[in-house]
Design a protein around this motif. Structure first.
Motif, PDB file in Angstrom:
ATOM      1  N   LEU A 144       0.601  65.913  47.670  1.00  0.00           N
ATOM      2  CA  LEU A 144       1.005  64.599  47.187  1.00  0.00           C
ATOM      3  C   LEU A 144       1.071  64.512  45.663  1.00  0.00           C
TER       4      LEU A 144
ATOM      5  N   GLU B 299       0.581  62.829  56.752  1.00  0.00           N
ATOM      6  CA  GLU B 299       0.886  63.277  55.394  1.00  0.00           C
ATOM      7  C   GLU B 299       2.370  63.609  55.270  1.00  0.00           C
TER       8      GLU B 299
ATOM      9  N   LYS C   4       6.916  69.897  45.973  1.00  0.00           N
ATOM     10  CA  LYS C   4       6.842  69.102  47.198  1.00  0.00           C
ATOM     11  C   LYS C   4       7.712  69.700  48.294  1.00  0.00           C
TER      12      LYS C   4
ATOM     13  N   TYR D 221       6.293  70.939  51.681  1.00  0.00           N
ATOM     14  CA  TYR D 221       6.812  70.341  52.911  1.00  0.00           C
ATOM     15  C   TYR D 221       6.992  71.433  53.965  1.00  0.00           C
TER      16      TYR D 221
ATOM     17  N   LEU E 276       4.283  60.400  54.971  1.00  0.00           N
ATOM     18  CA  LEU E 276       4.139  59.848  53.629  1.00  0.00           C
ATOM     19  C   LEU E 276       5.055  60.569  52.643  1.00  0.00           C
ATOM     20  N   LEU E 277       5.145  61.853  52.801  1.00  0.00           N
ATOM     21  CA  LEU E 277       6.013  62.637  51.925  1.00  0.00           C
ATOM     22  C   LEU E 277       7.462  62.219  52.084  1.00  0.00           C
ATOM     23  N   LYS E 278       7.900  62.038  53.297  1.00  0.00           N
ATOM     24  CA  LYS E 278       9.284  61.627  53.532  1.00  0.00           C
ATOM     25  C   LYS E 278       9.561  60.255  52.921  1.00  0.00           C
ATOM     26  N   LYS E 279       8.577  59.354  53.012  1.00  0.00           N
ATOM     27  CA  LYS E 279       8.743  58.021  52.443  1.00  0.00           C
ATOM     28  C   LYS E 279       8.792  58.054  50.914  1.00  0.00           C
ATOM     29  N   SER E 280       8.047  58.955  50.313  1.00  0.00           N
ATOM     30  CA  SER E 280       7.993  59.029  48.854  1.00  0.00           C
ATOM     31  C   SER E 280       9.266  59.623  48.259  1.00  0.00           C
ATOM     32  N   ASN E 281      10.040  60.323  49.054  1.00  0.00           N
ATOM     33  CA  ASN E 281      11.298  60.896  48.551  1.00  0.00           C
ATOM     34  C   ASN E 281      12.337  59.877  48.707  1.00  0.00           C
TER      35      ASN E 281
END
Length: 85
Positions: free
Chosen positions: A16, A77, A23, A27, A80-85
């Motif tokens: 994160l 997690e 990232k 991923y 969350l990563l997909k949402k942050s991109n």
């Protein structure tokens, strides 16, 4: 086996706080981790189905539950990563 999963989850958490390039690499790393955890989960299910000893079955069930929780955390997690991109 528990130590490996903890190490994998530590990698997920480090994910994160990194650059976009890192990232993307992480991923793919998380995806590999999820695949390994799924394989472990399937192996434990097979062992559980074959095991007759009650104490050993309980130990396998506990281990299986831990892996399920770890997979769930890793999936969260990843979301969350997909949402942050």
């Amino acid at each position: 086996m528990k130590r490996k999963a903890k190490r994998w989850l530590a990698k997920v958490k480090a994910f994160l706080a990194s650059s976009p390039r890192e990232k993307a690499e992480q991923y793919h790393s998380i995806k590999k981790i999820l695949k390994k955890l799924k394989e472990q989960q399937n192996q434990l299910k097979e062992k559980l189905a074959e095991e007759a000893n009650l104490k050993r079955r309980e130990a396998l069930e506990e281990e299986l539950e831990i892996i399920k929780k770890q997979r769930h955390k890793a999936l969260d997690e990843l979301k969350l990563l997909k949402k942050s991109n």
